[in-house]
Design a protein around this motif. Sequence first.
Motif, PDB file in Angstrom:
ATOM      1  N   PHE A 141       0.798  -1.223   0.000  1.00 55.64           N
ATOM      2  CA  PHE A 141       0.000   0.000   0.000  1.00 55.64           C
ATOM      3  C   PHE A 141       0.835   1.278   0.000  1.00 55.64           C
ATOM      4  N   GLU A 182      -4.824   4.645   1.923  1.00 58.73           N
ATOM      5  CA  GLU A 182      -5.521   4.602   0.642  1.00 58.73           C
ATOM      6  C   GLU A 182      -6.355   5.854   0.367  1.00 58.73           C
ATOM      7  N   PHE A 222      -6.102  -5.681   0.121  1.00 59.98           N
ATOM      8  CA  PHE A 222      -5.249  -5.560  -1.055  1.00 59.98           C
ATOM      9  C   PHE A 222      -6.045  -5.834  -2.330  1.00 59.98           C
ATOM     10  N   TYR A 225      -8.455  -2.636  -2.745  1.00 56.89           N
ATOM     11  CA  TYR A 225      -7.861  -1.337  -3.042  1.00 56.89           C
ATOM     12  C   TYR A 225      -6.845  -1.377  -4.179  1.00 56.89           C
ATOM     13  N   LYS A 226      -6.214  -2.534  -4.392  1.00 56.64           N
ATOM     14  CA  LYS A 226      -5.137  -2.610  -5.363  1.00 56.64           C
ATOM     15  C   LYS A 226      -5.333  -3.755  -6.359  1.00 56.64           C
ATOM     16  N   GLU A 228      -5.157  -3.811  -9.542  1.00 55.55           N
ATOM     17  CA  GLU A 228      -4.187  -3.796 -10.644  1.00 55.55           C
ATOM     18  C   GLU A 228      -2.876  -4.452 -10.223  1.00 55.55           C
ATOM     19  N   LYS A 229      -2.451  -4.221  -8.988  1.00 50.80           N
ATOM     20  CA  LYS A 229      -1.235  -4.881  -8.493  1.00 50.80           C
ATOM     21  C   LYS A 229      -1.454  -6.383  -8.357  1.00 50.80           C
TER      22      LYS A 229
END
Length: 299
Positions: A141, A182, A222, A225-226, A228-229
Motif C-alpha cells: 500500500f 488509501e 489488497f 484497493y489494489k 491492478e497490483k
Amino acid sequence: MDEIAVLIPCFNEEITVGKVVRDFKKTLPQATVYVYDNNSTDKTVEKAKEAGAIVRHEYQQGKGNVVRRMFQEVEAQCYILVDADDTYPASEAAKMTERVLKYHADMVVGDRLSSTYFKVNKRRFHNSGNRFMRLAVQKLFGGKVRDVMTGYRALSYRFAKTIPVLSQNFEIETELTVYALENNLQVEEIAVAYKERPNGSQSKLSTIRDGISIIKKLLHLFCFYKPEKLWKIVVFVAGFVEIKNAKVKKISNIRENLLHILSVMQVLTALVLIENIHYKNKMDSEARLQNKKIYYESI
C-alpha cells in the motif's frame, strides 16, 4: 462535542483499566474518558467507574465491533484510541493530540516498534509478526507507517466519522492503517515506550487464530484497493509456472498453456470482482448508517 475523547475498548481488564483511566485523566484533564465494555465478566465496569470514566457497552464480541460503536456514538474534535492493558504511556497523549488539533493530522500512530517493543515483548512470533505486517503494508500500500498493529492512536473527527469499520476483531488496526493510506489522509508517527502487561493481566489476542484473521484482512484489503497490483502478481506467477512447465519445442503446448493462463485469470477475475462488489456494498451500508446518525443528531 468534546474537544478530546479518550476511547478505551475493554474486555476483562479489571487489573489495569482503573490505572489507564486515571493516567489519561491526569495527562489530559480537558478530555472525556470513555470505557466501552465488551461483555466483561470481572470487575472491569466497576473499576472504570471508580476511576471516573464514562462506561458504555458493546454487546457484539470483538474489538472491531467496539471501535465501530465508539466512532458512531462519540463526538469529539480529536480521539485517543488506546488499549486498556496499561502497556502504553499516557504521557505521550498530549503530543499526539496536538498533531491532530493544531497540525490537522488525521491519524497519529503511537509507534512501539521504533522504541522498546522488540526488547520488552516476550510472546512468541509477535516480533516477527509485527515486522511482517510493517513490510507487507509498506510494499502493498505504500507509505512509511512503522507500526501497523499498535493499539495507541490519535484520530481526527473526519477520520472517525468517515471510515466504514467492517472489522470485527483484532484486524481493526490493519483496517485503520490501510484506510488512512488509501485515502491520502495525513498520517504521522510518534515513538512511544511499550511495557509488558502487569502480572495477572492476560492478553485476549490469540497468536495463531487472530494472526490468520489479520493476514486474511490484509489480503482482502489488497484485493479491494489494489486490484491492478494483484493482477500483475497473478500474471507473473502464472506465466512463470506455465512457461517453466511448457515444452517449448511444441507450439501446441504453448497455446494450451496460454489458454490455461487466460482461463485461470478469468475465474480469478470473476471471484475477486464478486467479492469486491460485496465489500463495497458493506462499506456503503456502513457509511449510510453513519450519515443517518449524524443527520438525526443535528435536528
